[in-house]
Design a protein around this motif. Structure first.
Motif, PDB file in Angstrom:
ATOM      1  N   GLN A 165       0.972  -1.190   0.159  1.00  0.00           N
ATOM      2  CA  GLN A 165      -0.037   0.075   0.012  1.00  0.00           C
ATOM      3  C   GLN A 165       0.827   1.222   0.073  1.00  0.00           C
ATOM      4  N   THR A 207       0.494   5.805  -0.059  1.00  0.00           N
ATOM      5  CA  THR A 207      -0.330   6.851   0.408  1.00  0.00           C
ATOM      6  C   THR A 207      -0.219   7.928  -0.471  1.00  0.00           C
ATOM      7  N   LEU A 256      -9.707   9.212  -6.542  1.00  0.00           N
ATOM      8  CA  LEU A 256      -8.252   8.864  -6.031  1.00  0.00           C
ATOM      9  C   LEU A 256      -7.064   9.637  -6.715  1.00  0.00           C
ATOM     10  N   GLU A 316      -2.034  11.935  -6.072  1.00  0.00           N
ATOM     11  CA  GLU A 316      -2.994  11.667  -5.112  1.00  0.00           C
ATOM     12  C   GLU A 316      -3.955  12.650  -4.918  1.00  0.00           C
ATOM     13  N   LYS A 330      -3.405   3.170  -0.447  1.00  0.00           N
ATOM     14  CA  LYS A 330      -4.114   2.594  -1.920  1.00  0.00           C
ATOM     15  C   LYS A 330      -3.190   1.579  -2.276  1.00  0.00           C
ATOM     16  N   THR A 331      -3.793   0.506  -2.928  1.00  0.00           N
ATOM     17  CA  THR A 331      -3.154  -0.810  -3.496  1.00  0.00           C
ATOM     18  C   THR A 331      -2.732  -0.363  -5.190  1.00  0.00           C
ATOM     19  N   ILE A 363      -3.589   2.797  -8.494  1.00  0.00           N
ATOM     20  CA  ILE A 363      -4.384   3.644  -8.908  1.00  0.00           C
ATOM     21  C   ILE A 363      -4.531   3.402 -10.338  1.00  0.00           C
ATOM     22  N   THR A 369      -8.738  -5.185  -9.925  1.00  0.00           N
ATOM     23  CA  THR A 369      -8.744  -4.190  -9.035  1.00  0.00           C
ATOM     24  C   THR A 369      -9.526  -4.562  -7.431  1.00  0.00           C
TER      25      THR A 369
END
Length: 251
Positions: A73, A75, A112, A125, A131-132, A134, A242
């Protein structure tokens, strides 16, 4: 009058230096030194084409490693597109250019991503939540534009952030036109209406063997339809699903 002229000249030079010197770094005043490598993060061009078709829209994915034991993940991120002197990553020289030369980004409505306010041809962002992955769209430039470089910065935490190395940079050059693009894009001439009927017969009566125990959670999802461009894809072979599709499949 002389002083105003001097001030205007200095101001224009300052702005030009800021735009040309835009770097992909975390949006903080104090941050650690960049960690070498990509740490498993990848920038993927949908369909993994050998070359871009001028004017075509491509889906771009920025994502990390995803296994049963590990889910990366991040950020913050920066995704930018620049002109590239050659297709060779080791010898290429990158430079800022107008969207006509390198193409332009388009955003999905998932809240996102947003356009970066300080850097041209750059997406960042929209919030600092983990987030995993985008996803954005990239419209390829006009014919004769040569090679472009798509590169990204990924920020995990104060001690770990990665930029440009390994799978975080992709160079793509103009490819040969496909047979369909030469003949002209296929399209409908008039409006058309279609009726779709979905009949779900999967149940513990029709398929009793190994039917899930949690009957109250076992059901088909709602059927959703949407129109879209011919080159848009919701999923593809060998692409990572996703988080939304993962939850849909598992629950």
């Amino acid at each position: 009058m002389v002083l105003k002229g001097i001030f205007l000249l200095v101001f224009v030079v300052f702005v030009a230096q800021e735009v040309s010197g835009c770097r992909k770094v975390p949006p903080f005043e104090n941050y650690s030194r960049r960690t070498r490598g990509d740490n498993g993060y990848r920038l993927i061009i949908g369909g993994e084409p050998n070359g871009y078709e001028p004017g075509k829209i491509y889906n771009l994915f920025l994502l990390g490693s995803r296994t049963h034991l590990r889910l990366q993940q991040f950020t913050h991120f920066m995704l930018s597109v620049q002109a590239s002197s050659t297709p060779n990553l080791n010898t290429a020289i990158f430079s800022m250019a107008s969207p006509k030369r390198v193409g332009r980004f388009q955003l999905f409505g998932d809240s996102l991503t947003t356009f970066n306010e300080k850097c041209v041809n750059t997406v960042s962002e929209a919030d600092d939540l983990p987030k995993t992955e985008i996803q954005v769209m990239w419209v390829a430039p006009a014919s004769g534009s040569g090679c472009v470089a798509l590169s990204a910065m990924v920020y995990e935490n104060q001690e770990s952030w990665f930029s440009d190395d390994g799978g975080l940079t992709k160079i793509i050059c103009e490819g040969k036109p496909t047979r369909q693009s030469i003949a002209g894009e296929c399209c409908a001439c008039d409006d058309a209406k279609y009726n779709f009927v979905f009949q779900g017969i999967w149940s513990n009566e029709t398929h009793p063997k190994d039917y899930p125990f949690a009957v109250w959670l076992t059901h088909f999802s709602d059927v959703i339809g949407a129109t879209h461009e011919t080159n848009f894809s919701f999923w593809g072979e060998n692409h990572i699903a996703t988080d939304g599709f993962r939850n849909l499949a598992e629950w």
